[in-house]
Scaffold this motif. Structure first.
Motif, PDB file in Angstrom:
ATOM      1  N   ASN A 170       0.825  -1.209   0.000  1.00 14.93           N
ATOM      2  CA  ASN A 170       0.000   0.000   0.000  1.00 14.93           C
ATOM      3  C   ASN A 170       0.861   1.261   0.000  1.00 14.93           C
ATOM      4  O   ASN A 170       0.539   2.252  -0.661  1.00 14.93           O
ATOM      5  CB  ASN A 170      -0.928   0.013   1.216  1.00 14.93           C
ATOM      6  CG  ASN A 170      -2.122  -0.918   1.045  1.00 14.93           C
ATOM      7  OD1 ASN A 170      -2.322  -1.475  -0.031  1.00 14.93           O
ATOM      8  ND2 ASN A 170      -2.898  -1.084   2.088  1.00 14.93           N
ATOM      9  N   GLU A 181      -1.858   6.719   2.045  1.00 15.93           N
ATOM     10  CA  GLU A 181      -2.039   5.289   2.285  1.00 15.93           C
ATOM     11  C   GLU A 181      -3.489   4.980   2.653  1.00 15.93           C
ATOM     12  O   GLU A 181      -4.012   3.923   2.287  1.00 15.93           O
ATOM     13  CB  GLU A 181      -1.107   4.817   3.399  1.00 15.93           C
ATOM     14  CG  GLU A 181       0.336   4.662   2.956  1.00 15.93           C
ATOM     15  CD  GLU A 181       1.174   3.945   4.000  1.00 15.93           C
ATOM     16  OE1 GLU A 181       0.866   2.786   4.349  1.00 15.93           O
ATOM     17  OE2 GLU A 181       2.138   4.561   4.485  1.00 15.93           O
ATOM     18  N   VAL A 184      -5.411   4.655  -0.499  1.00 12.45           N
ATOM     19  CA  VAL A 184      -5.087   3.391  -1.162  1.00 12.45           C
ATOM     20  C   VAL A 184      -5.820   2.240  -0.479  1.00 12.45           C
ATOM     21  O   VAL A 184      -6.384   1.365  -1.147  1.00 12.45           O
ATOM     22  CB  VAL A 184      -3.563   3.142  -1.156  1.00 12.45           C
ATOM     23  CG1 VAL A 184      -3.258   1.725  -1.660  1.00 12.45           C
ATOM     24  CG2 VAL A 184      -2.847   4.166  -2.013  1.00 12.45           C
ATOM     25  N   LYS A 185      -5.837   2.239   0.845  1.00  6.81           N
ATOM     26  CA  LYS A 185      -6.544   1.181   1.577  1.00  6.81           C
ATOM     27  C   LYS A 185      -8.025   1.163   1.209  1.00  6.81           C
ATOM     28  O   LYS A 185      -8.630   0.093   1.067  1.00  6.81           O
ATOM     29  CB  LYS A 185      -6.381   1.385   3.084  1.00  6.81           C
ATOM     30  CG  LYS A 185      -4.994   1.078   3.608  1.00  6.81           C
ATOM     31  CD  LYS A 185      -4.916   1.318   5.110  1.00  6.81           C
ATOM     32  CE  LYS A 185      -3.510   1.035   5.636  1.00  6.81           C
ATOM     33  NZ  LYS A 185      -3.408   1.295   7.098  1.00  6.81           N
ATOM     34  N   VAL A 188      -8.329  -0.420  -2.197  1.00  4.28           N
ATOM     35  CA  VAL A 188      -8.135  -1.873  -2.108  1.00  4.28           C
ATOM     36  C   VAL A 188      -9.393  -2.538  -1.566  1.00  4.28           C
ATOM     37  O   VAL A 188      -9.852  -3.559  -2.093  1.00  4.28           O
ATOM     38  CB  VAL A 188      -6.919  -2.207  -1.219  1.00  4.28           C
ATOM     39  CG1 VAL A 188      -6.841  -3.721  -0.975  1.00  4.28           C
ATOM     40  CG2 VAL A 188      -5.630  -1.722  -1.858  1.00  4.28           C
TER      41      VAL A 188
END
Length: 214
Positions: A170, A181, A184-185, A188
């Protein structure tokens, strides 16, 4: 620097193997062996107790084997990354371990420096899939995403998915796409939900299967 060291738990029924692994890993400045276990059940207990970052897990062990131990760790919500260290190369042995939540696998005759690199890699969030195992997984019907291209992903989600397939963590994805981040999490999580996938390994395989990698 002590807090930066990677905490490793060794789970193998052969004492000589554990001793050899410990002897090598203890000379690594950034790796600390925090404990050992002789079977899967003990490995799960020790993982809960010691909270390692990475577990080196054998597959074939008496009593509770590595695959069952992986399932138990997953059910317990353990954050430890599990790297399979095995002498078995058969797909029927390695593939179930990856499906159960392993972050990758190496063979017991692996070069010591390569083993240390593998530990660092899975700790950083990478998924280690050697070509023959990736091919075996792709030849089977993966849970969720086995038919068609699945729900539509946004362009950004496809970018993130492609980087997951490249084995990026990540943090690395965030840097590559100039995102936080946390963002990004979120991407995902959305990808896994839309494609009905359980984890990053399945996401990487879905990307390879459907041409969203690279």
């Amino acid at each position: 620097m002590a807090e930066e060291r990677i905490r490793v738990l060794l789970v193998d029924d052969h004492q000589v193997v554990r001793r050899g692994l410990r002897t090598f890993l203890e000379v690594q400045d950034d790796i600390e062996v925090v404990g050992e276990a002789a079977d899967g059940a003990e490995g799960v207990e020790r993982a809960v107790e010691l909270e390692p970052h990475v577990v080196l897990m054998d597959v074939k062990m008496p009593g509770t084997d590595g695959i069952e131990a992986l399932r138990r760790l997953r059910d317990l919500g353990s954050p430890a990354r599990v790297l399979i260290v095995t002498s078995f190369t058969e797909q029927r042995t390695v593939v179930p371990a990856l499906r159960a939540g392993a972050s990758g696998y190496v063979y017991k005759d692996v070069d010591p420096d390569a083993l240390a690199g593998a530990i660092r890699s899975v700790h950083a969030g990478h998924v280690l899939l050697q070509q023959e195992v990736a091919g075996a997984l792709l030849s089977q019907d993966a849970p969720g995403g086995g038919s068609g291209r699945g729900p539509s992903l946004t362009d950004r989600e496809r970018e993130v998915l492609g980087l997951i397939a490249d084995g990026r963590s990540n943090r690395e994805i965030a840097r590559a796409l100039v995102l936080s981040e946390k963002t990004v999490k979120t991407h995902v999580s959305n990808i896994l939900m839309k494609l009905d996938l359980a984890d990053r390994t399945q996401a990487a395989l879905w990307a390879v299967r459907h041409g969203d990698a690279g």
